[in-house]
Design an enzyme around this catalytic site. Structure first.
Site, PDB file in Angstrom:
ATOM      1  N   HIS A  77       0.820  -1.215   0.000  1.00 54.33           N
ATOM      2  CA  HIS A  77       0.000   0.000   0.000  1.00 54.33           C
ATOM      3  C   HIS A  77       0.852   1.262   0.000  1.00 54.33           C
ATOM      4  CE1 HIS A  77      -3.329  -2.635   0.826  1.00 54.33           C
ATOM      5  NE2 HIS A  77      -2.743  -3.072   1.931  1.00 54.33           N
ATOM      6  N   HIS A  94       5.560   6.725   6.328  1.00 54.39           N
ATOM      7  CA  HIS A  94       5.215   6.212   4.995  1.00 54.39           C
ATOM      8  C   HIS A  94       4.724   7.357   4.118  1.00 54.39           C
ATOM      9  CE1 HIS A  94       1.425   6.186   7.251  1.00 54.39           C
ATOM     10  NE2 HIS A  94       0.935   6.617   6.102  1.00 54.39           N
ATOM     11  N   HIS A 116       2.307   8.966   0.647  1.00 54.25           N
ATOM     12  CA  HIS A 116       1.149   8.909  -0.251  1.00 54.25           C
ATOM     13  C   HIS A 116       1.480   9.753  -1.477  1.00 54.25           C
ATOM     14  CE1 HIS A 116      -1.477   7.102   2.854  1.00 54.25           C
ATOM     15  NE2 HIS A 116      -0.716   7.801   3.681  1.00 54.25           N
ATOM     16  N   HIS A 134       3.634  10.752   6.091  1.00 53.23           N
ATOM     17  CA  HIS A 134       2.985  10.568   7.394  1.00 53.23           C
ATOM     18  C   HIS A 134       3.963   9.947   8.374  1.00 53.23           C
ATOM     19  CE1 HIS A 134      -1.291  10.521   5.503  1.00 53.23           C
ATOM     20  NE2 HIS A 134      -0.864  11.740   5.751  1.00 53.23           N
ATOM     21  N   THR A 168      -6.205   6.990   7.365  1.00 50.68           N
ATOM     22  CA  THR A 168      -6.709   7.204   6.005  1.00 50.68           C
ATOM     23  C   THR A 168      -6.791   5.905   5.209  1.00 50.68           C
ATOM     24  OG1 THR A 168      -4.524   7.607   5.058  1.00 50.68           O
ATOM     25  CG2 THR A 168      -5.691   9.520   5.994  1.00 50.68           C
ATOM     26  N   THR A 169      -6.498   4.795   5.869  1.00 49.32           N
ATOM     27  CA  THR A 169      -6.627   3.475   5.239  1.00 49.32           C
ATOM     28  C   THR A 169      -7.491   2.599   6.138  1.00 49.32           C
ATOM     29  OG1 THR A 169      -4.606   2.757   6.371  1.00 49.32           O
ATOM     30  CG2 THR A 169      -4.370   3.568   4.107  1.00 49.32           C
TER      31      THR A 169
HETATM   32  O1  1SD Z   1      -1.993   4.267   5.786  1.00 54.21           O
HETATM   33  C1  1SD Z   1      -1.490   4.148   7.083  1.00 54.21           C
HETATM   34  C2  1SD Z   1      -1.397   2.686   7.406  1.00 54.21           C
HETATM   35  O2  1SD Z   1      -0.430   2.081   6.577  1.00 54.21           O
HETATM   36  C3  1SD Z   1      -0.997   2.505   8.790  1.00 54.21           C
HETATM   37  O3  1SD Z   1       0.295   3.007   8.909  1.00 54.21           O
HETATM   38  C4  1SD Z   1      -1.905   3.286   9.678  1.00 54.21           C
HETATM   39  C5  1SD Z   1      -1.391   3.318  11.074  1.00 54.21           C
HETATM   40  O4  1SD Z   1      -1.140   2.057  11.482  1.00 54.21           O
HETATM   41  O5  1SD Z   1      -1.963   4.630   9.299  1.00 54.21           O
HETATM   42  C6  1SD Z   1      -2.400   4.855   8.053  1.00 54.21           C
HETATM   43  S1  1SD Z   1      -2.373   6.614   7.871  1.00 54.21           S
HETATM   44  O6  1SD Z   1      -3.624   7.137   8.420  1.00 54.21           O
HETATM   45  O7  1SD Z   1      -1.207   7.142   8.546  1.00 54.21           O
HETATM   46  N1  1SD Z   1      -2.321   6.957   6.359  1.00 54.21           N
HETATM   47 ZN    ZN Z   2      -0.692   7.728   5.652  1.00 51.85          ZN
END
Ligand code: 1SD
Ligand code: ZN
Length: 261
Positions: free
Chosen positions: A64, A93, A95, A118, A203-204
């Site tokens: 992802h 990570h 986006h 993020h 957001t996932t």
């Molecule tokens: O998309 C991430 C997801 O991979 C995971 O890291 C989660 C936290 O465990 O967070 C979302 S996000 O809301 O930081 N995009």
């Molecule tokens: Zn994120």
């Protein structure tokens, strides 16, 4: 584990709510932040600790996103600002979008940036990340925005160079640059008190509504070529992960604050 979601088609964002009911909730992220509607506020100073020095870091293609973690005993933490206790670094990570005109998750005045970083932190009091995600105030995520330019950004050098080693889903490598966390977690101390903040969600899937979002106002930059490297990794179905941003969700009466230091 929320594995079977994607950014297109029958597993795309508009279908997440079928399997993950929370994705249909009232406090979802991302959002469009309209500067004219924000409430100004002076929060205590947002503080970073354990950022300086080197950290052994690992980079994974989890299907992802490109995710970076560290298993060092001394990982970064944050406190102050809109959060009233210490939150510990879990992972960071990215986006991005199909082209440079989109990619960020939160928008500012309806403007999409080319990429968003993020940096995910969990509330130390809860003892572990897994326990923290069961609580309303379990996570704080720092959001950094990047606009595509011709000029490469040195902070992405080692990552971009090594992305070619994690093209396949599940692949994992050690990052050669031990300063990568220092560069990404707190890149610009001078701008660190200039942020928007609001209550929202992951957001996932499972879209848990447990996140205090802190979005830094000042965008940074990344080159077109550096950005293109992110689009070369594969997603679970074997196609290129060309984009991985969720569309904005209704604000639904929530207040977005802007810190005035
Ligand atoms: O998309 C991430 C997801 O991979 C995971 O890291 C989660 C936290 O465990 O967070 C979302 S996000 O809301 O930081 N995009
Ligand atoms: Zn994120």
């Amino acid at each position: 584990v929320a594995g079977n979601f994607s950014y297109d088609g029958t597993n795309g964002p508009s279908h997440w709510g079928k399997e993950y009911k929370t994705c249909l909730g009232k406090y979802q992220s991302p959002i469009d932040i309209e500067e004219k509607d924000v409430t100004t506020m002076t929060f205590p100073e947002l503080q970073f600790s354990g950022v300086e020095g080197s950290h052994k870091a690992y980079m994974t293609n989890n299907g992802h996103t490109v995710m970076i973690q560290s298993f060092d005993s001394n990982v970064p933490s944050i406190s102050g600002g809109p959060i009233n206790s210490t939150y510990v670094f879990q992972q960071l990570h990215f986006h991005w979008g199909q082209n440079d005109n989109q990619g960020s998750e939160d928008l500012i005045n309806n403007h999409s940036f080319s990429m968003e970083l993020h940096v995910v932190f969990w509330k130390k009091e809860y003892g572990s990340y897994d326990e923290a995600v069961k609580r309303d105030d379990g996570l704080t995520v720092l959001g950094y925005l990047y606009q595509a330019t011709d000029e490469p950004n040195p902070m992405f050098e080692s990552i971009v160079q090594q992305i070619s080693d994690i093209i396949g889903v599940g692949s994992n490598i050690t990052i050669s640059d031990n300063n990568v966390l220092k560069k990404l977690v707190a890149p610009d101390i001078a701008s660190a008190q200039n942020y928007f903040t609001y209550r929202g969600s992951l957001t996932t899937p499972p879209c848990l509504e447990i996140v205090q979002w802190i979005d830094f106002v000042k965008p940074q930059h990344i080159s077109h070529e550096q950005l293109a490297a992110f689009r070369s990794i594969q997603s679970a179905d074997g196609t290129n992960l060309t984009h991985n941003f969720r569309p904005v969700q209704p604000l639904d009466g929530r207040t977005v604050y802007r810190n005035i230091a």
